[in-house]
Design a protein around this motif. Sequence first.
Motif, PDB file in Angstrom:
ATOM      1  N   LEU A   1      52.530  52.181  41.531  1.00  0.00           N
ATOM      2  CA  LEU A   1      51.646  51.115  41.993  1.00  0.00           C
ATOM      3  C   LEU A   1      52.105  50.519  43.327  1.00  0.00           C
ATOM      4  O   LEU A   1      51.312  49.897  44.042  1.00  0.00           O
ATOM      5  N   GLY A   2      53.391  50.662  43.607  1.00  0.00           N
ATOM      6  CA  GLY A   2      53.918  50.105  44.844  1.00  0.00           C
ATOM      7  C   GLY A   2      54.115  48.602  44.801  1.00  0.00           C
ATOM      8  O   GLY A   2      54.219  47.955  45.851  1.00  0.00           O
ATOM      9  N   VAL A   3      54.199  48.029  43.607  1.00  0.00           N
ATOM     10  CA  VAL A   3      54.405  46.588  43.446  1.00  0.00           C
ATOM     11  C   VAL A   3      55.344  46.355  42.267  1.00  0.00           C
ATOM     12  O   VAL A   3      55.538  47.228  41.422  1.00  0.00           O
ATOM     13  N   GLU A   4      55.908  45.162  42.217  1.00  0.00           N
ATOM     14  CA  GLU A   4      56.754  44.778  41.095  1.00  0.00           C
ATOM     15  C   GLU A   4      55.891  44.131  40.030  1.00  0.00           C
ATOM     16  O   GLU A   4      55.189  43.158  40.296  1.00  0.00           O
ATOM     17  N   LEU A   5      55.928  44.661  38.797  1.00  0.00           N
ATOM     18  CA  LEU A   5      55.097  44.130  37.721  1.00  0.00           C
ATOM     19  C   LEU A   5      55.748  42.958  36.987  1.00  0.00           C
ATOM     20  O   LEU A   5      55.048  42.107  36.443  1.00  0.00           O
ATOM     21  N   PHE A   6      57.074  42.936  36.970  1.00  0.00           N
ATOM     22  CA  PHE A   6      57.786  41.881  36.245  1.00  0.00           C
ATOM     23  C   PHE A   6      58.916  41.328  37.110  1.00  0.00           C
ATOM     24  O   PHE A   6      59.594  42.076  37.821  1.00  0.00           O
ATOM     25  N   ALA A   7      59.076  40.009  37.035  1.00  0.00           N
ATOM     26  CA  ALA A   7      60.196  39.352  37.694  1.00  0.00           C
ATOM     27  C   ALA A   7      61.345  39.268  36.698  1.00  0.00           C
ATOM     28  O   ALA A   7      61.171  38.754  35.585  1.00  0.00           O
ATOM     29  N   ARG A   8      62.511  39.798  37.084  1.00  0.00           N
ATOM     30  CA  ARG A   8      63.655  39.811  36.196  1.00  0.00           C
ATOM     31  C   ARG A   8      64.396  38.482  36.269  1.00  0.00           C
ATOM     32  O   ARG A   8      64.551  37.904  37.341  1.00  0.00           O
ATOM     33  N   GLY A   9      64.824  37.985  35.114  1.00  0.00           N
ATOM     34  CA  GLY A   9      65.571  36.738  35.049  1.00  0.00           C
ATOM     35  C   GLY A   9      66.672  36.845  34.016  1.00  0.00           C
ATOM     36  O   GLY A   9      66.753  37.835  33.278  1.00  0.00           O
ATOM     37  N   PRO A  10      67.504  35.821  33.903  1.00  0.00           N
ATOM     38  CA  PRO A  10      68.637  35.881  32.956  1.00  0.00           C
ATOM     39  C   PRO A  10      68.195  35.928  31.490  1.00  0.00           C
ATOM     40  O   PRO A  10      68.940  36.395  30.633  1.00  0.00           O
ATOM     41  N   ARG A  11      66.985  35.439  31.207  1.00  0.00           N
ATOM     42  CA  ARG A  11      66.512  35.414  29.812  1.00  0.00           C
ATOM     43  C   ARG A  11      65.435  36.444  29.524  1.00  0.00           C
ATOM     44  O   ARG A  11      64.782  36.395  28.489  1.00  0.00           O
ATOM     45  N   GLY A  12      65.235  37.361  30.440  1.00  0.00           N
ATOM     46  CA  GLY A  12      64.215  38.374  30.217  1.00  0.00           C
ATOM     47  C   GLY A  12      63.361  38.561  31.451  1.00  0.00           C
ATOM     48  O   GLY A  12      63.814  38.357  32.580  1.00  0.00           O
ATOM     49  N   VAL A  13      62.108  38.929  31.241  1.00  0.00           N
ATOM     50  CA  VAL A  13      61.199  39.192  32.354  1.00  0.00           C
ATOM     51  C   VAL A  13      59.904  38.426  32.157  1.00  0.00           C
ATOM     52  O   VAL A  13      59.507  38.123  31.027  1.00  0.00           O
ATOM     53  N   THR A  14      59.235  38.112  33.265  1.00  0.00           N
ATOM     54  CA  THR A  14      57.916  37.489  33.224  1.00  0.00           C
ATOM     55  C   THR A  14      57.001  38.269  34.162  1.00  0.00           C
ATOM     56  O   THR A  14      57.441  38.734  35.226  1.00  0.00           O
ATOM     57  N   PRO A  15      55.731  38.439  33.789  1.00  0.00           N
ATOM     58  CA  PRO A  15      54.823  39.211  34.635  1.00  0.00           C
ATOM     59  C   PRO A  15      54.600  38.523  35.989  1.00  0.00           C
ATOM     60  O   PRO A  15      54.456  37.304  36.070  1.00  0.00           O
ATOM     61  N   THR A  16      54.583  39.315  37.047  1.00  0.00           N
ATOM     62  CA  THR A  16      54.156  38.818  38.348  1.00  0.00           C
ATOM     63  C   THR A  16      52.633  38.766  38.356  1.00  0.00           C
ATOM     64  O   THR A  16      51.978  39.133  37.371  1.00  0.00           O
ATOM     65  N   VAL A  17      52.048  38.336  39.471  1.00  0.00           N
ATOM     66  CA  VAL A  17      50.592  38.319  39.555  1.00  0.00           C
ATOM     67  C   VAL A  17      50.036  39.730  39.427  1.00  0.00           C
ATOM     68  O   VAL A  17      48.974  39.947  38.836  1.00  0.00           O
ATOM     69  N   TYR A  18      50.792  40.723  39.940  1.00  0.00           N
ATOM     70  CA  TYR A  18      50.369  42.115  39.782  1.00  0.00           C
ATOM     71  C   TYR A  18      50.517  42.554  38.330  1.00  0.00           C
ATOM     72  O   TYR A  18      49.678  43.285  37.795  1.00  0.00           O
ATOM     73  N   GLY A  19      51.602  42.094  37.705  1.00  0.00           N
ATOM     74  CA  GLY A  19      51.826  42.460  36.317  1.00  0.00           C
ATOM     75  C   GLY A  19      50.764  41.908  35.394  1.00  0.00           C
ATOM     76  O   GLY A  19      50.293  42.598  34.483  1.00  0.00           O
ATOM     77  N   GLU A  20      50.374  40.643  35.604  1.00  0.00           N
ATOM     78  CA  GLU A  20      49.329  40.050  34.770  1.00  0.00           C
ATOM     79  C   GLU A  20      48.037  40.838  34.872  1.00  0.00           C
ATOM     80  O   GLU A  20      47.366  41.092  33.866  1.00  0.00           O
ATOM     81  N   ALA A  21      47.682  41.243  36.096  1.00  0.00           N
ATOM     82  CA  ALA A  21      46.445  42.000  36.290  1.00  0.00           C
ATOM     83  C   ALA A  21      46.540  43.366  35.626  1.00  0.00           C
ATOM     84  O   ALA A  21      45.605  43.812  34.936  1.00  0.00           O
ATOM     85  N   PHE A  22      47.674  44.045  35.813  1.00  0.00           N
ATOM     86  CA  PHE A  22      47.808  45.398  35.258  1.00  0.00           C
ATOM     87  C   PHE A  22      47.870  45.366  33.737  1.00  0.00           C
ATOM     88  O   PHE A  22      47.273  46.218  33.064  1.00  0.00           O
ATOM     89  N   VAL A  23      48.590  44.381  33.174  1.00  0.00           N
ATOM     90  CA  VAL A  23      48.681  44.273  31.712  1.00  0.00           C
ATOM     91  C   VAL A  23      47.296  44.041  31.109  1.00  0.00           C
ATOM     92  O   VAL A  23      46.957  44.613  30.066  1.00  0.00           O
ATOM     93  N   GLU A  24      46.484  43.219  31.758  1.00  0.00           N
ATOM     94  CA  GLU A  24      45.127  42.967  31.249  1.00  0.00           C
ATOM     95  C   GLU A  24      44.337  44.262  31.150  1.00  0.00           C
ATOM     96  O   GLU A  24      43.689  44.546  30.131  1.00  0.00           O
ATOM     97  N   HIS A  25      44.397  45.089  32.195  1.00  0.00           N
ATOM     98  CA  HIS A  25      43.668  46.363  32.167  1.00  0.00           C
ATOM     99  C   HIS A  25      44.300  47.344  31.179  1.00  0.00           C
ATOM    100  O   HIS A  25      43.586  48.092  30.495  1.00  0.00           O
ATOM    101  N   ALA A  26      45.631  47.328  31.086  1.00  0.00           N
ATOM    102  CA  ALA A  26      46.301  48.228  30.151  1.00  0.00           C
ATOM    103  C   ALA A  26      45.904  47.901  28.710  1.00  0.00           C
ATOM    104  O   ALA A  26      45.671  48.811  27.892  1.00  0.00           O
TER     105      ALA A  26
END
Length: 312
Positions: free
Chosen positions: A53-78
């Motif tokens: 996709l050429g984008v980051e779908l999830f932002a990595r953090g110390p407690r896990g990951v959260t969807p980026t704006v691209y991730g939210e869109a892709f997860v909805e379609h998935a």
Amino acid sequence: MRPIDLLNGRLKLRHLVLVVAVADHGSVLRAARHLRLAQPAATRSLREVEDLLGVELFARGPRGVTPTVYGEAFVEHARTVLAELRRAGDRIAELADARAGTVTIGTLLAGSNVLLPRAIAALKRDRPGITVIVREATFDAQAPRLLDGELDMIVGRLNPIGDLRGLRQITLYGEPVRLVARRGHPARRRRGLALRDLLDYPWVLPLEQTALRRELEQVFRDQGLPPPSDLVECTSILTVRTLVRDTDMIAALPELVAATDREIAPLPVPLEPVRRQVGVTLPDGRPLTPSARLMLDHLRREAAALTGRFER
């Protein structure tokens, strides 16, 4: 950014399953465990999707990951793609065996007490092999699940769908709403009982985001009254009925709900502007499965039988 071709064979079904699992579990490790994958394999697969996709779908953090704006869109379609594939499998199985199948129904307060149980009982008499799954929540919570294919239909009060593309509604009947209390409630001893008198008692009301709550608050405003301050917010019909039956709480319930409990009864305070249009909300443009079509047929028949109660 150049258009991305997702049909060139590089995007795999396992990629969609993984991305949704990561979004649901908030961690690549937990998603890997859920899917019974090794974490390195899950991490590698997620990186493949992001590279494609050429984008980051999830932002990595110390407690896990959260969807980026691209991730939210892709997860909805998935989610939609996976739901449609599940439905395709269910539909093929149903066509191969017309006696079996599954229908998943979202239900709201109105329609859940009488209409839906009657329709389910009729469907099961007709097709015992069909599995019926019922999920209760507010309309706002269920509409996205209907759009992405997790629900076949929503049964209950028809809420406005102006901004929700892809939905259509069928009206089955109009049901009055009544203010109710237990039969021994002290308010029944007051002469000339009015809405303002009921503010002396606790109330149980629907959640703020429901259409019925907004309409009830408008009734108070129209009479120059504040809404109840001593209240419980609840959409569970079992909890509402128990609170009304066992305490001095007052509630606004559809007439059929109130009529099926001998220990509660309407109060002589009208709610003329509040009338529930009960019906079915369906996906527009997505064909119903054979089991869902049968469920809709039975809902229509049972609704027709109930309509006469409100026309007398």
